[in-house]
Motif scaffolding. Sequence first.
Motif, PDB file in Angstrom:
ATOM      1  N   UNK A  75       0.843  -1.198   0.000  1.00  0.00           N
ATOM      2  CA  UNK A  75       0.000   0.000   0.000  1.00  0.00           C
ATOM      3  C   UNK A  75       0.878   1.248   0.000  1.00  0.00           C
ATOM      4  N   UNK A  76       1.949   1.214   0.768  1.00  0.00           N
ATOM      5  CA  UNK A  76       2.875   2.355   0.805  1.00  0.00           C
ATOM      6  C   UNK A  76       3.528   2.550  -0.563  1.00  0.00           C
ATOM      7  N   UNK A  77       3.923   1.451  -1.201  1.00  0.00           N
ATOM      8  CA  UNK A  77       4.525   1.546  -2.529  1.00  0.00           C
ATOM      9  C   UNK A  77       3.554   2.138  -3.539  1.00  0.00           C
ATOM     10  N   UNK A  78       2.339   1.626  -3.559  1.00  0.00           N
ATOM     11  CA  UNK A  78       1.335   2.133  -4.499  1.00  0.00           C
ATOM     12  C   UNK A  78       1.055   3.616  -4.244  1.00  0.00           C
TER      13      UNK A  78
ATOM     14  N   UNK B 275       3.247   0.634 -12.540  1.00  0.00           N
ATOM     15  CA  UNK B 275       3.893   0.250 -11.281  1.00  0.00           C
ATOM     16  C   UNK B 275       2.851   0.105 -10.165  1.00  0.00           C
ATOM     17  N   UNK B 276       1.877   0.977 -10.157  1.00  0.00           N
ATOM     18  CA  UNK B 276       0.796   0.883  -9.168  1.00  0.00           C
ATOM     19  C   UNK B 276       0.040  -0.425  -9.353  1.00  0.00           C
ATOM     20  N   UNK B 277      -0.276  -0.765 -10.594  1.00  0.00           N
ATOM     21  CA  UNK B 277      -0.995  -2.013 -10.865  1.00  0.00           C
ATOM     22  C   UNK B 277      -0.161  -3.206 -10.397  1.00  0.00           C
ATOM     23  N   UNK B 278       1.147  -3.171 -10.633  1.00  0.00           N
ATOM     24  CA  UNK B 278       2.020  -4.259 -10.184  1.00  0.00           C
ATOM     25  C   UNK B 278       1.935  -4.428  -8.659  1.00  0.00           C
TER      26      UNK B 278
ATOM     27  N   UNK C 140       0.753  -9.958 -15.559  1.00  0.00           N
ATOM     28  CA  UNK C 140      -0.628  -9.590 -15.224  1.00  0.00           C
ATOM     29  C   UNK C 140      -0.801  -8.072 -15.206  1.00  0.00           C
ATOM     30  N   UNK C 141       0.170  -7.372 -14.640  1.00  0.00           N
ATOM     31  CA  UNK C 141       0.082  -5.912 -14.572  1.00  0.00           C
ATOM     32  C   UNK C 141       0.109  -5.294 -15.968  1.00  0.00           C
ATOM     33  N   UNK C 142       1.023  -5.754 -16.800  1.00  0.00           N
ATOM     34  CA  UNK C 142       1.111  -5.216 -18.161  1.00  0.00           C
ATOM     35  C   UNK C 142      -0.146  -5.566 -18.957  1.00  0.00           C
TER      36      UNK C 142
ATOM     37  N   UNK D 188       7.879  -0.353 -19.081  1.00  0.00           N
ATOM     38  CA  UNK D 188       8.964   0.425 -18.471  1.00  0.00           C
ATOM     39  C   UNK D 188       8.713   0.607 -16.974  1.00  0.00           C
ATOM     40  N   UNK D 189       7.462   0.738 -16.592  1.00  0.00           N
ATOM     41  CA  UNK D 189       7.126   0.881 -15.172  1.00  0.00           C
ATOM     42  C   UNK D 189       7.135  -0.432 -14.419  1.00  0.00           C
ATOM     43  N   UNK D 190       6.988  -1.546 -15.126  1.00  0.00           N
ATOM     44  CA  UNK D 190       6.870  -2.854 -14.473  1.00  0.00           C
ATOM     45  C   UNK D 190       8.193  -3.618 -14.431  1.00  0.00           C
ATOM     46  N   UNK D 191       8.961  -3.565 -15.483  1.00  0.00           N
ATOM     47  CA  UNK D 191      10.173  -4.384 -15.569  1.00  0.00           C
ATOM     48  C   UNK D 191      11.149  -4.143 -14.406  1.00  0.00           C
ATOM     49  N   UNK D 192      11.418  -2.896 -14.002  1.00  0.00           N
ATOM     50  CA  UNK D 192      12.311  -2.724 -12.843  1.00  0.00           C
ATOM     51  C   UNK D 192      11.751  -3.342 -11.554  1.00  0.00           C
ATOM     52  N   UNK D 193      10.435  -3.308 -11.406  1.00  0.00           N
ATOM     53  CA  UNK D 193       9.822  -3.901 -10.210  1.00  0.00           C
ATOM     54  C   UNK D 193       9.909  -5.423 -10.244  1.00  0.00           C
ATOM     55  N   UNK D 194       9.733  -6.005 -11.428  1.00  0.00           N
ATOM     56  CA  UNK D 194       9.887  -7.457 -11.573  1.00  0.00           C
ATOM     57  C   UNK D 194      11.307  -7.857 -11.200  1.00  0.00           C
ATOM     58  N   UNK D 195      12.295  -7.113 -11.704  1.00  0.00           N
ATOM     59  CA  UNK D 195      13.701  -7.417 -11.398  1.00  0.00           C
ATOM     60  C   UNK D 195      13.982  -7.285  -9.904  1.00  0.00           C
ATOM     61  N   UNK D 196      13.509  -6.216  -9.290  1.00  0.00           N
ATOM     62  CA  UNK D 196      13.720  -6.024  -7.851  1.00  0.00           C
ATOM     63  C   UNK D 196      13.020  -7.106  -7.039  1.00  0.00           C
ATOM     64  N   UNK D 197      11.806  -7.435  -7.415  1.00  0.00           N
ATOM     65  CA  UNK D 197      11.036  -8.474  -6.725  1.00  0.00           C
ATOM     66  C   UNK D 197      11.753  -9.820  -6.839  1.00  0.00           C
TER      67      UNK D 197
END
Length: 128
Positions: free
Chosen positions: A2-5, A34-37, A55-57, A100-109
């Motif tokens: 929730x904080x991230x979103x 990124x919010x959707x992720x 799923x997010x994309x 572009x908003x999702x790929x960095x989050x996937x990598x970090x996750x």
Amino acid sequence: MVVSATGFAGAAFTIRATMDGPIEQYSGAALSAAIVYTIVILIWPPISPLLAGGAAIAYCWFIEFAQLTPIPAALSQRSWLARQMLGARFDLIDVAWYPVGVIPLVAAHWFLRARTRSRTDPTPALTS
């Protein structure tokens, strides 16, 4: 999550309020993805990073292509929230910016999940 979103939403609204032009538009698409992720992770925490990213994309693309119909525009005229959630008009460039908003989050996750698993792995290291 929730904080991230909330942080991503705050960044998007700050950029929108202080900048104009392509940076505003492209960052908005990337940050909304990124919010959707983060929402996907919040709803289903054990999901794999790659599946969550897909799923997010897919969701973002679905919403973007739905804008080719008159429904999102009509809803957006009636509600500020609907405009934020659905947008009002199709933009092909947004389709490219969602990953572009999702790929960095996937990598970090993926990195954090692998790191956490390696720390909690009960298998003792083999020694020679």
